[in-house]
Enzyme design. Structure first.
Site, PDB file in Angstrom:
ATOM      1  N   ASP A 265      61.282  60.537 -12.522  1.00 48.76           N
ATOM      2  CA  ASP A 265      62.087  60.190 -13.698  1.00 48.76           C
ATOM      3  C   ASP A 265      62.295  58.670 -13.754  1.00 48.76           C
ATOM      4  O   ASP A 265      62.895  58.098 -12.836  1.00 48.76           O
ATOM      5  CB  ASP A 265      63.412  60.948 -13.564  1.00 48.76           C
ATOM      6  CG  ASP A 265      64.281  60.851 -14.790  1.00 48.76           C
ATOM      7  OD1 ASP A 265      63.930  60.113 -15.725  1.00 48.76           O
ATOM      8  OD2 ASP A 265      65.327  61.520 -14.799  1.00 48.76           O
ATOM      9  N   GLU A 303      59.367  60.146 -18.488  1.00 53.77           N
ATOM     10  CA  GLU A 303      59.699  58.791 -18.966  1.00 53.77           C
ATOM     11  C   GLU A 303      59.966  58.849 -20.462  1.00 53.77           C
ATOM     12  O   GLU A 303      59.787  57.901 -21.177  1.00 53.77           O
ATOM     13  CB  GLU A 303      58.671  57.734 -18.537  1.00 53.77           C
ATOM     14  CG  GLU A 303      57.222  58.084 -18.740  1.00 53.77           C
ATOM     15  CD  GLU A 303      56.761  57.829 -20.164  1.00 53.77           C
ATOM     16  OE1 GLU A 303      56.998  58.720 -21.013  1.00 53.77           O
ATOM     17  OE2 GLU A 303      56.140  56.786 -20.423  1.00 53.77           O
ATOM     18  N   GLY A 305      58.697  60.204 -23.033  1.00 52.52           N
ATOM     19  CA  GLY A 305      57.684  60.137 -24.082  1.00 52.52           C
ATOM     20  C   GLY A 305      57.291  58.728 -24.473  1.00 52.52           C
ATOM     21  O   GLY A 305      56.617  58.525 -25.487  1.00 52.52           O
ATOM     22  N   ASP A 326      66.779  63.745 -23.332  1.00 51.26           N
ATOM     23  CA  ASP A 326      67.287  65.001 -22.759  1.00 51.26           C
ATOM     24  C   ASP A 326      67.718  66.019 -23.815  1.00 51.26           C
ATOM     25  O   ASP A 326      68.394  65.676 -24.791  1.00 51.26           O
ATOM     26  CB  ASP A 326      68.495  64.713 -21.875  1.00 51.26           C
ATOM     27  CG  ASP A 326      68.088  63.964 -20.618  1.00 51.26           C
ATOM     28  OD1 ASP A 326      66.911  63.552 -20.522  1.00 51.26           O
ATOM     29  OD2 ASP A 326      68.945  63.796 -19.744  1.00 51.26           O
TER      30      ASP A 326
HETATM   31  C1  GLA Z   1      67.377  62.248 -16.830  1.00 48.78           C
HETATM   32  C2  GLA Z   1      66.357  63.341 -17.092  1.00 48.78           C
HETATM   33  C3  GLA Z   1      67.034  64.694 -16.959  1.00 48.78           C
HETATM   34  C4  GLA Z   1      67.628  64.839 -15.573  1.00 48.78           C
HETATM   35  C5  GLA Z   1      68.582  63.694 -15.289  1.00 48.78           C
HETATM   36  C6  GLA Z   1      69.041  63.672 -13.847  1.00 48.78           C
HETATM   37  O1  GLA Z   1      68.370  62.209 -17.797  1.00 48.78           O
HETATM   38  O2  GLA Z   1      65.784  63.179 -18.359  1.00 48.78           O
HETATM   39  O3  GLA Z   1      66.112  65.734 -17.209  1.00 48.78           O
HETATM   40  O4  GLA Z   1      66.588  64.866 -14.625  1.00 48.78           O
HETATM   41  O5  GLA Z   1      67.975  62.440 -15.552  1.00 48.78           O
HETATM   42  O6  GLA Z   1      69.888  62.612 -13.576  1.00 48.78           O
END
Ligand code: GLA
Length: 505
Positions: A265, A303, A305, A326
């Site tokens: 991530d 990342e 997109g 998210d």
């Molecule tokens: C980001 C990701 C989520 C999750 C959180 C964890 O926001 O997009 O899917 O993994 O981090 O902190």
């Protein structure tokens, strides 16, 4: 009279402070649950005036600009590149014991942090080692999923409260509920498992995960696979240790624990990798590190997109790549992603002999924020998109209704179809959409969506879909439908129908 006295008093105090000067020196910020995770403050003064920086655990050293002095306080803005980080100025004032107090506000969070003087060695210890990015290569030897991965992840329901015991109970429930046998085999621990690095830099799990290898063994013994999460930056999104400076070492650690899946991530890596070239290179680094372990570890890129990731995600070893920010457990969030942010369809499936999948984020089905019909739409859309099916609910306590949405074999078969084509909207109007997706046996999956806030009858124009139905199956109901029945579908508000159509000729 009273007002005058107060004015005089504040005038006196101001005059008394007028000779005071802001503090200079290096300070270590006391750790605090407050946003935004600053670690170090350095203020200097020379004949041109004050300067300084504040180290953010995400973004490294951020310079102070627009410095403004009033008495013994120093106000400034922080800059990340050209971007002014907080909208409001941050203020530093001297505190007792030779420390400083730093107050401010970032987005919606205000903070008031204490910092104590640090010596040169202590301050230096807060530096991040520099990662050197490799030239671009196509990563060979990483395990690639042939169909969209299916499993469960801790984030949507548990965020970083996840612990070893819950993961074990989830693994048990995946088996007893029939989810594993329906195809959901990955049990992924998202952010929040990471602890500190030992003297050799080897990352340890935190106290909530006493023995990661034992946990992997437990999961494997149930016919499931274990996933973990990290970031190319120094910190994960939730502020835990990332892999910055330790990429190959971390990959070896995962392999030694028998980990089968890694979600990587970007998060604080944004500060270091803000161009397509750099993001490619850092994802490539972890892809190569995973390949070098010799263990088949499925690689999930997160990342959000950026930089057209679908066009290069599989080249850095990814089997799936997020196409969006998210998801949240609401119809608005799910619909926005599901209808509009599902990536470029040509990127999904087999490209140059390597499979990979657009990832519109994990499922929220069963988390309580949507109605049954809305969750049905969620599952239908993800199946039409050939999306990874990573559950995000508490599978220990789900209702039979939730389980029925997650384990409908005919819907899962659409998602997992070996052709790997991504479905697309074929007909759209203001409140409804009809999607089609080609399937390996020559039939076509048809997803019918009512986006209106009230029930509606949706008429299907087969000619516009390019279909001459010879046989129509209602996949949610497990029933064959006649042409008339299938041509006018009554759908509840925000509801969906899924059909499988065999065309004549
Ligand atoms: C980001 C990701 C989520 C999750 C959180 C964890 O926001 O997009 O899917 O993994 O981090 O902190």
């Amino acid at each position: 009279m009273k007002k005058l006295a107060m004015l005089t008093l504040s005038g006196f105090l101001y005059a008394a402070c007028a000779h005071a000067a802001p503090p200079t020196g290096g300070y270590i910020v006391e750790s605090s649950p407050d946003m935004p995770g600053f670690t170090r403050i350095v203020v200097s003064k020379d004949k041109t005036g004050y300067s300084g920086y504040v180290t953010s655990r995400w973004y490294g050293d951020l310079p102070m600009k627009d410095i403004y002095i009033e008495g013994d306080s120093l106000s400034f803005h922080l800059f990340n590149g050209n971007m002014r980080v907080p909208e409001y100025p941050i203020r530093i004032t001297p505190a007792k014991d030779g420390g400083v107090r730093m107050e401010g506000r970032i987005w919606d969070s205000s903070f008031d942090l204490s910092a104590y003087p640090g010596d040169a060695a202590q301050l230096k210890a807060l530096d991040f080692p520099l990662e050197h990015l490799p030239p671009h290569r196509v990563v060979k030897g990483v395990y690639h999923a042939k169909t969209p991965p299916m499993g469960w992840s801790s984030w949507n329901k548990f965020a970083d409260t996840i612990d070893d015991r819950t993961v074990r109970e989830i693994a048990d429930a995946m088996v007893s509920s029939g989810l594993r046998d329906a195809g959901y085999v990955y049990v992924n621990i998202d952010d929040g498992w990471q602890g500190e690095r030992d003297a050799n830099g080897v990352l340890q799990p935190n106290a909530k995960f006493p023995d990661m290898k034992a946990l992997a063994d437990y999961v494997h013994a149930r016919g499931l696979k274990l996933g973990l999460y990290s970031s190319p930056g120094p910190k994960s999104c939730a502020g835990y240790a990332g892999s910055y400076g330790h990429i190959a070492q971390d990959a070896k650690t995962y392999a030694a624990w028998s980990v089968d899946y890694l979600k990587y991530d970007l998060c604080s890596g944004e500060a270091f990798y803000h161009t397509r070239d750099k993001v490619y290179a850092t994802y490539q680094q972890m892809g190569e590190a995973l390949a070098a372990t010799g263990r088949p570890i499925l690689y999930s890129l997160c990342e959000y997109g950026r930089f057209d990731v679908g066009s290069w995600g599989r080249d850095v070893g990814g089997s799936l790549w997020r196409t969006t920010g998210d998801i949240e457990d609401s119809y608005a969030s799910m619909a926005k992603i599901g209808f509009d942010k599902n990536g470029i369809p040509n990127h999904t499936g087999l490209v140059n002999g390597v499979s990979g999948f657009n990832d519109p984020d994990m499922l929220e089905i069963g988390n309580g924020g949507m109605s049954f019909d809305e969750y049905k739409t969620h599952m239908s859309l993800w199946a039409m998109m050939t999306a990874p099916l990573i559950l995000g609910n508490d599978v220990r306590t789900m209702t039979p209704q939730t389980l029925s949405l997650l384990t409908n074999k005919e819907i899962i078969a659409v998602d997992q179809d070996r052709l790997g084509a991504q479905g697309l909207p074929a007909i759209k109007d203001a409140t409804s959409e009809v999607w089609t997706k080609k399937l390996a046996d020559g039939s076509v999956a048809v997803g019918v969506f009512n986006r209106a806030d009230q029930a509606a009858v949706i008429h299907i124009d087969w000619t516009r879909l390019g279909l001459m139905p010879a046989a129509i199956r209602d996949l949610w109901a497990h029933a064959d439908l006649g042409l008339d029945q299938a041509s006018a579908l009554s759908l509840p508000a925000h509801g969906a129908a899924m059909l499988r159509v065999r065309s004549a000729g």
